[in-house]
Design a protein around this motif. Sequence first.
Motif, PDB file in Angstrom:
ATOM      1  N   GLN A 197      -3.862   7.825   3.783  1.00  0.00           N
ATOM      2  CA  GLN A 197      -2.077   8.390   4.528  1.00  0.00           C
ATOM      3  C   GLN A 197      -1.100   7.671   4.875  1.00  0.00           C
ATOM      4  O   GLN A 197      -0.009   7.676   4.948  1.00  0.00           O
ATOM      5  N   GLU A 198      -1.561   6.194   5.269  1.00  0.00           N
ATOM      6  CA  GLU A 198      -0.647   5.501   5.180  1.00  0.00           C
ATOM      7  C   GLU A 198       0.301   5.142   4.018  1.00  0.00           C
ATOM      8  O   GLU A 198       1.188   5.434   4.516  1.00  0.00           O
ATOM      9  N   LEU A 199      -0.253   4.644   2.842  1.00  0.00           N
ATOM     10  CA  LEU A 199       0.026   4.755   1.906  1.00  0.00           C
ATOM     11  C   LEU A 199       1.333   6.247   1.152  1.00  0.00           C
ATOM     12  O   LEU A 199       2.507   5.784   1.155  1.00  0.00           O
ATOM     13  N   ILE A 200       0.840   7.069   2.438  1.00  0.00           N
ATOM     14  CA  ILE A 200       1.621   8.508   1.757  1.00  0.00           C
ATOM     15  C   ILE A 200       2.686   8.001   2.403  1.00  0.00           C
ATOM     16  O   ILE A 200       3.805   8.372   2.295  1.00  0.00           O
TER      17      ILE A 200
ATOM     18  N   GLY B 144       5.887   6.077   1.965  1.00  0.00           N
ATOM     19  CA  GLY B 144       6.915   6.906   0.736  1.00  0.00           C
ATOM     20  C   GLY B 144       7.389   5.507   0.162  1.00  0.00           C
ATOM     21  O   GLY B 144       9.064   5.568  -0.949  1.00  0.00           O
ATOM     22  N   ALA B 145       7.454   4.049   0.374  1.00  0.00           N
ATOM     23  CA  ALA B 145       7.528   3.308  -0.531  1.00  0.00           C
ATOM     24  C   ALA B 145       6.966   2.475  -1.665  1.00  0.00           C
ATOM     25  O   ALA B 145       5.634   3.014  -2.392  1.00  0.00           O
ATOM     26  N   PRO B 146       7.257   2.183  -3.039  1.00  0.00           N
ATOM     27  CA  PRO B 146       6.979   1.596  -3.893  1.00  0.00           C
ATOM     28  C   PRO B 146       5.489   0.954  -3.581  1.00  0.00           C
ATOM     29  O   PRO B 146       5.111  -0.223  -2.685  1.00  0.00           O
ATOM     30  N   VAL B 147       4.782   0.787  -4.334  1.00  0.00           N
ATOM     31  CA  VAL B 147       3.626  -0.125  -4.610  1.00  0.00           C
ATOM     32  C   VAL B 147       3.153  -0.826  -5.662  1.00  0.00           C
ATOM     33  O   VAL B 147       3.493  -0.596  -6.440  1.00  0.00           O
ATOM     34  N   ASP B 148       2.347  -1.683  -5.328  1.00  0.00           N
ATOM     35  CA  ASP B 148       1.938  -2.641  -7.003  1.00  0.00           C
ATOM     36  C   ASP B 148       0.617  -2.013  -6.607  1.00  0.00           C
ATOM     37  O   ASP B 148      -0.067  -1.855  -6.603  1.00  0.00           O
TER      38      ASP B 148
END
Length: 422
Positions: free
Chosen positions: A394-397, A400-404
């Motif tokens: 949920q932190e990833l969601i 809202g930033a691009p991820v590796d």
Amino acid sequence: MVDADQTFVIVGGGLAGAKAAETLRSEGFTGRVILIGDERDHPYERPPLSKGYLSGKEERDSVFIHEPAWYAQADIELHLGQPVTTIDREARTVRLGDGTTIRYDKLLLATGAEPRRLDVPGTDLAGVHHLRCLAHADRLQGVLAALGRDNGHLVIAGAGWIGLEVAAAARGYGAEVTVVEPEPTPLHQAIGPELGQLFTDLHAGHGVRFRFGARLAEIVGQDGMVLAARTDDGEEHPAHAVLVAIGSVPRTTLAENAGLALVDRAHGGGIAVDASLRTSDPDIHAAGDVAAADHPLLHTRLRVDHWANALNGGPAAARAMLGQDVTYDRVPYFFSDQYDLGMEYSGWAPPGTYDQVVLRGDAGRREFIAFWLKDRRVLAGMNVNVWDVTGPIQELIRSGAPVDTEALADPATPLTAVVPRP
């Protein structure tokens, strides 16, 4: 401050309504709290109806949110088995089915949803079932047990979450199961085709037969009982019972007749509410399955028909009714248990909204996490037999930033390390 002589009325005796009532008391509200439900049972949770209780692994009493005595102890007035027939917004009253009129200062609509009906011949037969309320589960549990004893056949219309969970329960009893689904995979609208095959293989491995690309066209019976189910491709499937599990529709009739703003059915339906779960009437809020909220995080209006939304939405609405500053922006969440597969899903990524699916772990062993991305931004994540990862997903969601994406797919990289930091 809320005056002690105020009356807050909650229409809907499910999880959202019960948790709203509980929250009003825990937040110090000393006025009248009236909870009205059209079922005779005390408020209960719905997930066990297609999982633990239906499969016989949990007792019936385990579904209830509180002991019956709790409501009197919390000074919450219950009106069970009493539907609300009308809302008079000018007079600020609700009328019950028995003619009783109750005045409110604030009103919460938590009327939930009901099963979508199948419009084909034979749906009036005694062996046709839906699963939404406790009474449905009571009946269906007995049906599945009998089918298992007698080597009977269950046909399920719909390969969504309810359809698949009932299929798993039915196989647990030993019943023969055929699932009819117009989409090419199970859960197509929920998780897309990339992961749908996983659930096809899971259920097929337990003896469930699928008929994809087809719909039920007729339920054939004799002397009021089900004998077979015919699909629109001309096939006939033996059936001693049929479960219709083709989705749900929000129960908005009460709100519509009161003139509250609604969302078009083509966009999910429901009562339109803002980020504080307030309807177009400032004295009326809505929560749970019936509420279509303007979601600040997802930047869309969304109606979430799942347990966590009722669990969290009811308290949020209660706090807003008390005049607190509330922004309901929780990441949508749900879970499912089928055979030896347990999963949790966070986010919102229906087909057409994402451009990539990234897997972390071993999908073949059904121990992995799937991520749905758009422009390398995580929209949703589903952990399958991998636990204690909902927080970082949920932190990833939320970021809202691009991820590796390589790090995202690498089980050796902690998920917390993948979350972009400002």
